[in-house]
Enzyme design. Structure first.
Site, PDB file in Angstrom:
ATOM      1  N   ASP A  14      50.834   7.629 170.844  1.00 16.74           N
ATOM      2  CA  ASP A  14      50.322   7.772 168.981  1.00 16.74           C
ATOM      3  C   ASP A  14      49.851   6.612 168.963  1.00 16.74           C
ATOM      4  O   ASP A  14      49.722   6.222 167.675  1.00 16.74           O
ATOM      5  CB  ASP A  14      51.567   7.896 168.239  1.00 16.74           C
ATOM      6  N   ALA A  40      50.007  16.408 174.436  1.00 19.15           N
ATOM      7  CA  ALA A  40      49.319  15.196 173.739  1.00 19.15           C
ATOM      8  C   ALA A  40      48.944  15.764 172.344  1.00 19.15           C
ATOM      9  O   ALA A  40      48.698  16.953 172.134  1.00 19.15           O
ATOM     10  CB  ALA A  40      48.077  14.830 174.685  1.00 19.15           C
ATOM     11  N   HIS A  42      45.859  14.125 169.807  1.00 16.39           N
ATOM     12  CA  HIS A  42      44.701  13.372 169.639  1.00 16.39           C
ATOM     13  C   HIS A  42      43.830  13.773 168.574  1.00 16.39           C
ATOM     14  O   HIS A  42      43.277  14.766 168.379  1.00 16.39           O
ATOM     15  CB  HIS A  42      43.583  12.929 171.171  1.00 16.39           C
ATOM     16  N   THR A  43      44.167  12.739 167.630  1.00 16.19           N
ATOM     17  CA  THR A  43      43.516  13.145 166.371  1.00 16.19           C
ATOM     18  C   THR A  43      42.217  12.285 166.089  1.00 16.19           C
ATOM     19  O   THR A  43      42.142  11.064 166.185  1.00 16.19           O
ATOM     20  CB  THR A  43      44.570  12.635 165.055  1.00 16.19           C
ATOM     21  N   THR A 130      58.480  17.786 173.539  1.00 14.88           N
ATOM     22  CA  THR A 130      57.743  18.735 172.662  1.00 14.88           C
ATOM     23  C   THR A 130      57.926  19.984 172.781  1.00 14.88           C
ATOM     24  O   THR A 130      57.560  20.902 171.841  1.00 14.88           O
ATOM     25  CB  THR A 130      56.207  18.601 172.970  1.00 14.88           C
ATOM     26  N   ARG A 312      57.571   9.580 162.945  1.00  9.80           N
ATOM     27  CA  ARG A 312      57.606   8.549 163.924  1.00  9.80           C
ATOM     28  C   ARG A 312      58.645   7.441 163.437  1.00  9.80           C
ATOM     29  O   ARG A 312      58.763   7.054 162.383  1.00  9.80           O
ATOM     30  CB  ARG A 312      56.327   7.957 164.457  1.00  9.80           C
ATOM     31  N   LYS A 338      45.099   0.165 163.647  1.00  6.60           N
ATOM     32  CA  LYS A 338      45.935   0.344 162.463  1.00  6.60           C
ATOM     33  C   LYS A 338      46.334  -0.882 161.709  1.00  6.60           C
ATOM     34  O   LYS A 338      47.268  -1.234 161.375  1.00  6.60           O
ATOM     35  CB  LYS A 338      47.204   1.249 162.645  1.00  6.60           C
TER      36      LYS A 338
END
EC number: 6.3.4.4
Length: 437
Positions: A14, A40, A42-43, A130, A312, A338
């Protein structure tokens, strides 16, 4: 000659890899996934439109970029179909540019059933998978009973192998886990319906990538999850089932390791983790740990898993764990993501050492999860900043204390911050050194 660049996460996943891969693919001709599966998440945010990819490489949103799913990826036919449809609904002709290795192990319904049954049986000791069958599919691969894409070329033989493996797993599901058996006919029918599509996407990945290299084309290898989740080097057993480190590139794609030119480590300006497992610098988990700075990181950073949707866990930057990531991956440069999430914090802490039992100070982490659990973080405190760094695209335009924070991270890790991300959009980035140049 072209450049061959690896982009991977250096923490517990992440870190923002999807955005960075998308950003760099304007100079790449190929983007290759080499490990993991559709666990996975992925954004990518392009001109305000958000896309989450789980299996198909992030380069698919760029015209003329060929995307490859390598042999190290466990492939869910169902997930692939869903993702192809989602992309085609958005006008992205993904099938034309997507290729897969015939060596990819298939994730089938019995893997998902096993994953769910095992997590349930573990109770409060659950790993926090997941639930998508990734681990059981890799397990079948190593046990040499897994079915692969190349088995689809002969459906008669495939059916025989499938019957054997379903009987094997059903015995465990019914007699040990006391859950329902998986239906052979249904699984076979499901696979038959997608076999032709999968076969049409197959290429000899090793050969095609080597030819591309010799033509001087740029190849980008897209990692999934993060270094600290590596099956061998992560916080075992709270890890994923593949090699998330740079070593996984060669084994998971068939690309020669000596041809890798640059390893870009994606690192958040703080730390997060999803699911179970040790986390020395943890501040906030929404249950037991409720530090306001940790809550700020989670809230402002929108820290919810792209795959699981789970909150998270958040904490300070852990330079001890990052040192191991640098060692394992031969990191050339970092992309710091970030940074803007830290805006508004009065002070920021950086973990520079662990205090272990017996008051022993270490600057590299232990190997085991138990060792991580015993670690007490030793912090260096630096001043925060009130000004906004969001969307800033020039280093000199960052708040002075943000600049100082970045420089301090470079000093501690010994690695330059070649790219800095200050927002989710492709444009909210400063590239100080482009790995492809």
């Amino acid at each position: 000659m072209g450049n061959n660049v690896v982009v991977l996460g250096t923490q517990w996943g992440d870190e923002g890899k999807g955005k960075v891969v998308d950003l760099l693919t304007d100079k790449a001709q190929w983007v290759v996934r080499y490990q993991g599966g559709h666990n996975a998440g992925h954004t990518l945010v392009i001109d305000g439109e958000k896309t989450v990819l789980h299996l198909i490489p992030s380069g698919i949103l760029r015209d003329n970029v060929k995307c490859v799913i390598g042999n190290g990826v466990v492939l869910s036919p169902e997930a692939l179909l869903e993702e192809l449809k989602m992309l085609e609904d958005r006008g992205v002709p993904a099938k034309e540019r997507l290729h897969i290795s015939e060596g990819c192990p298939l994730i089938l319904p019995y893997h998902i059933a096993l994953d769910a049954a095992r997590e349930l049986a573990r109770g409060d000791k659950a790993i926090g998978t997941t639930g998508r069958g990734i681990g059981p599919a890799y397990e079948d691969k190593v046990a040499r009973r897994g079915l692969r894409v190349d088995d689809l070329f002969n459906m008669e033989t495939f059916a025989v192998k499938l019957k054997e493996v379903i009987d094997y797993h059903n015995f465990q599901l019914v007699n040990y886990y006391k859950v329902e058996a998986v239906n052979f006919d249904e699984v076979l029918k499901q696979v038959q319906s997608v076999a032709d599509l999968l076969i049409s996407l197959v290429i000899d990945v090793t050969d095609e990538l080597d030819k591309a290299r010799l033509r001087g084309e740029n190849i980008l290898f897209e990692g999934a999850q993060g270094t600290l989740l590596d099956i061998d080097h992560g916080t075992y057993p709270y890890v994923t089932s593949s090699n998330t480190t740079a070593g996984g590139v060669a084994t998971g794609s068939g690309f020669g390791p000596a041809h890798i030119d640059y390893v870009l480590g994606i690192v958040k300006a703080y730390t997060t983790r999803v699911g179970s497992g040790p986390f020395p610098t943890e501040l906030y988990d929404g249950v037991d740990k409720l530090d306001p700075a940790g809550k700020h990181l989670g809230t402002v950073g929108h820290e919810f898993g792209a795959t699981t949707g789970r909150l998270r866990r958040t904490g300070w930057f852990d330079a001890v764990a990052i040192k191991r990531a640098v060692q394992l991956n031969s990191i050339t440069g970092f992309c710091l993501t970030k940074l803007d999430v830290l805006d508004g914090l009065e002070e920021i802490k950086i973990c520079t050492a662990y205090k272990m039992p017996g008051d022993k100070l270490v600057d590299v982490p232990p190997m085991s999860a138990e060792g991580y659990e015993q670690a007490v973080p030793v912090y260096e405190t630096v001043p925060g900043w009130t000004e906004s760094s969001f969307g800033v695209t020039s280093f000199d335009a960052l708040p002075k204390n943000a600049q100082a924070y970045v420089r301090r991270l470079e000093e501690i890790t010994g690695i330059p911050m070649d790219i800095i991300s200050t927002g989710p959009d492709r444009n909210e980035t400063m590239i100080q050194v482009n790995p492809f140049n």
